[in-house]
Design an enzyme around this catalytic site. Structure first.
Site, PDB file in Angstrom:
ATOM      1  N   TYR A  81     -12.007  23.114 -11.837  1.00 36.12           N
ATOM      2  CA  TYR A  81     -12.339  21.704 -12.840  1.00 36.12           C
ATOM      3  C   TYR A  81     -13.903  21.560 -11.843  1.00 36.12           C
ATOM      4  CZ  TYR A  81     -12.660  16.816 -13.280  1.00 36.12           C
ATOM      5  OH  TYR A  81     -12.551  15.178 -14.463  1.00 36.12           O
ATOM      6  N   ARG A 120       0.440  -1.189  -0.005  1.00 40.10           N
ATOM      7  CA  ARG A 120       0.000   0.411  -0.230  1.00 40.10           C
ATOM      8  C   ARG A 120       1.040   1.306   0.181  1.00 40.10           C
ATOM      9  NH1 ARG A 120      -3.175  -1.226   4.993  1.00 40.10           N
ATOM     10  NH2 ARG A 120      -1.812   0.964   5.538  1.00 40.10           N
ATOM     11  N   LYS A 143      -4.039  12.501 -18.372  1.00 41.17           N
ATOM     12  CA  LYS A 143      -4.020  13.306 -19.310  1.00 41.17           C
ATOM     13  C   LYS A 143      -2.765  13.097 -20.411  1.00 41.17           C
ATOM     14  CE  LYS A 143      -7.724  14.186 -17.645  1.00 41.17           C
ATOM     15  NZ  LYS A 143      -8.432  15.673 -16.837  1.00 41.17           N
ATOM     16  N   ASP A 201      -3.832  23.100  -9.470  1.00 38.25           N
ATOM     17  CA  ASP A 201      -4.325  22.122 -11.041  1.00 38.25           C
ATOM     18  C   ASP A 201      -3.410  22.062 -12.182  1.00 38.25           C
ATOM     19  OD1 ASP A 201      -5.145  20.479 -12.700  1.00 38.25           O
ATOM     20  OD2 ASP A 201      -7.104  20.741 -11.795  1.00 38.25           O
TER      21      ASP A 201
HETATM   22  C1  LIG Z   1      -9.610  15.681 -15.778  1.00 34.74           C
HETATM   23  C2  LIG Z   1      -9.128  16.680 -14.644  1.00 34.74           C
HETATM   24  C3  LIG Z   1      -8.504  16.104 -13.596  1.00 34.74           C
HETATM   25  C4  LIG Z   1      -9.344  15.189 -12.923  1.00 34.74           C
HETATM   26  O1  LIG Z   1      -8.352  14.097 -13.467  1.00 34.74           O
HETATM   27  P1  LIG Z   1      -9.070  12.715 -13.399  1.00 34.74           P
HETATM   28  O2  LIG Z   1      -7.557  11.856 -13.703  1.00 34.74           O
HETATM   29  O3  LIG Z   1     -10.003  12.682 -14.609  1.00 34.74           O
HETATM   30  O4  LIG Z   1      -9.734  12.207 -12.339  1.00 34.74           O
HETATM   31  C5  LIG Z   1      -8.352  17.549 -12.720  1.00 34.74           C
HETATM   32  N1  LIG Z   1      -8.037  18.473 -13.794  1.00 34.74           N
HETATM   33  C6  LIG Z   1      -8.260  18.876 -14.775  1.00 34.74           C
HETATM   34  C7  LIG Z   1      -7.706  19.949 -15.012  1.00 34.74           C
HETATM   35  C8  LIG Z   1      -8.555  17.656 -15.545  1.00 34.74           C
HETATM   36  O5  LIG Z   1      -8.628  18.020 -16.817  1.00 34.74           O
END
Ligand SMILES: *Cc1c(COP(=O)(O)O)cnc(C)c1O
Length: 390
Positions: free
Chosen positions: A107, A54, A203, A179
């Site tokens: 987001y 973990r 992404k 972010d």
């Molecule tokens: C897609 C996204 C997230 C979340 O990512 P996941 O892996 O889908 O949970 C967070 N912030 C931004 C800007 C995003 O485009």
């Protein structure tokens, strides 16, 4: 070494794995310890070395080391998704009675988490105008612990003045989170005053639309330990295959990203000149209101941008979107493929600022297809729009 070269080497230790170029995928829960003394010793530094599945395996540590290098931070904690990284980071630093300043362009699932879970815990949340800059000072309260940023903003692409926000936040005793998914390689958060940088690695880092992964990178050992301790307490344990896919993706990230950005610039320049288009939302365009800040703080773009159309009936927009050959309808972005989503119809929620364009809005991701094919796809789309709109 230049950054592209460093990313190729980051987190790789072939000498530990019989010379294999890439770290193996460790499937492990139990780790055997040779003696009680060794077990006790490892318990004294619970987050160092391989101790229990973990807490991570060499595959996890390789990914975390590589992302820390890419973000330019002290150390990274991997999570099972981008959203888990956001919620994990917020919960590591906020408790009942604290105040959070959250960008109005966050987001959407971030906003949902704040309004449900954090509000339920008795944490106060104030949404702020992403363009507030140094003005964030007047929103700070004695109990403000975190200022959360996302730049450019989700779906609407406003560029935030992160250094100005960070200076004011630190002056008031708060830490700054970002972010940084859009700026993955082109925005170096820790040179701009950020304390915690989050990636939806799903992404561009994974880059192939085949895994969910998130990362939290901290500026200092103290901040990292706070994040790691909290995430360990919650039992976060992202999958080992995902770590491998993240590592595999990030080796080609600089090359992919340049191509995504180049294609997006070509498409947005073309789109801007179209009579159907009211506005294109893409900071690398000279016409974008965030262009100057982007030029100051970012070293490049990526494939993600927004488009606001002139007022058009929904049926016509749907006909345009339904039959693209390359821009397929789907959430997420950052993979090799082109994507599109409609962002009108309440996908954009703003409470501190106003967002009310007269026409429909869309979000595009320019993939790695040949840009000529993508331009043709967009052109055919406008033909459908014209046919169905009349
Ligand atoms: C897609 C996204 C997230 C979340 O990512 P996941 O892996 O889908 O949970 C967070 N912030 C931004 C800007 C995003 O485009």
């Amino acid at each position: 070494m230049k950054k592209d070269t460093r990313i190729l080497h980051a987190g790789r230790h072939p000498e530990q794995f019989h010379g294999a170029v890439n770290p193996p995928v460790y499937h492990a829960s139990t780790i055997l310890h040779p003696s009680v003394a060794a077990m006790e010793k490892s318990g004294k530094t619970p987050f160092e070395g391989v101790r229990y599945g973990r807490f991570g395996t060499p595959t996890t540590f390789a990914l975390e080391e590589a992302v820390a290098e890419l973000e330019g931070g002290h150390r990274t904690v991997a999570t099972s998704s981008g959203l888990a990284a956001i919620t994990g980071a917020l919960l590591a630093f906020l408790k009942t009675g604290d105040h959070l300043l959250m960008t109005d362009t966050a987001y959407f699932p971030t906003r949902k988490f704040c309004d449900s879970v954090l509000a339920g815990l008795g944490i106060e949340i104030t949404y702020y105008d992403p363009l507030v800059g140094a003005g964030i000072k007047s929103l700070m309260r004695p109990n403000t612990k975190v200022v959360f940023t996302e730049s450019p903003g989700s779906l609407t692409f406003e560029v935030q003045d992160i250094p100005a926000i960070a200076a004011a936040a630190h002056g008031g005793g708060a830490i700054v989170m970002i972010d940084n998914t859009w700026g993955v390689l082109t925005f170096q958060p820790f040179t701009k005053g950020v304390d915690i940088s989050i990636q939806a690695a799903t992404k561009y880092i994974v880059g192939h639309a085949d895994a969910m992964l998130g990362t939290i990178t901290a500026a200092t050992p103290e901040l990292w330990l706070r994040v790691k301790t909290s995430l360990a307490a919650f039992g976060h344990s992202p999958g080992t295959e995902e770590m491998y896919l993240g590592l595999r993706g990030l080796r080609t990230l600089p090359t992919r990203l340049r191509r995504h950005a180049e294609t997006a610039l070509r498409l947005t320049t073309w789109l801007e000149a179209r009579p159907e288009v009211e506005r294109v939302l893409f900071p690398p365009l000279a016409s974008d209101p965030g262009h100057e800040l982007w030029k100051r703080d970012f070293s490049g773009g990526c494939g993600l941008f927004g488009v606001i159309l002139k007022p058009t009936p929904k049926a016509a927009v749907d006909a345009m979107l339904d039959f693209y050959s390359h821009f397929k309808l789907g959430f997420s972005w950052g993979g090799f493929e082109s994507l599109v989503i409609p962002t009108s119809d309440h996908s954009i929620i703003r409470t501190a600022t106003r967002w009310a364009p007269a026409g429909p809005s869309l979000r595009f991701h320019a993939g790695l297809e040949d840009a000529d094919d993508l331009l043709e796809d967009l052109e055919r789309g406008f033909e459908r729009l014209a046919c169905s709109g009349s």
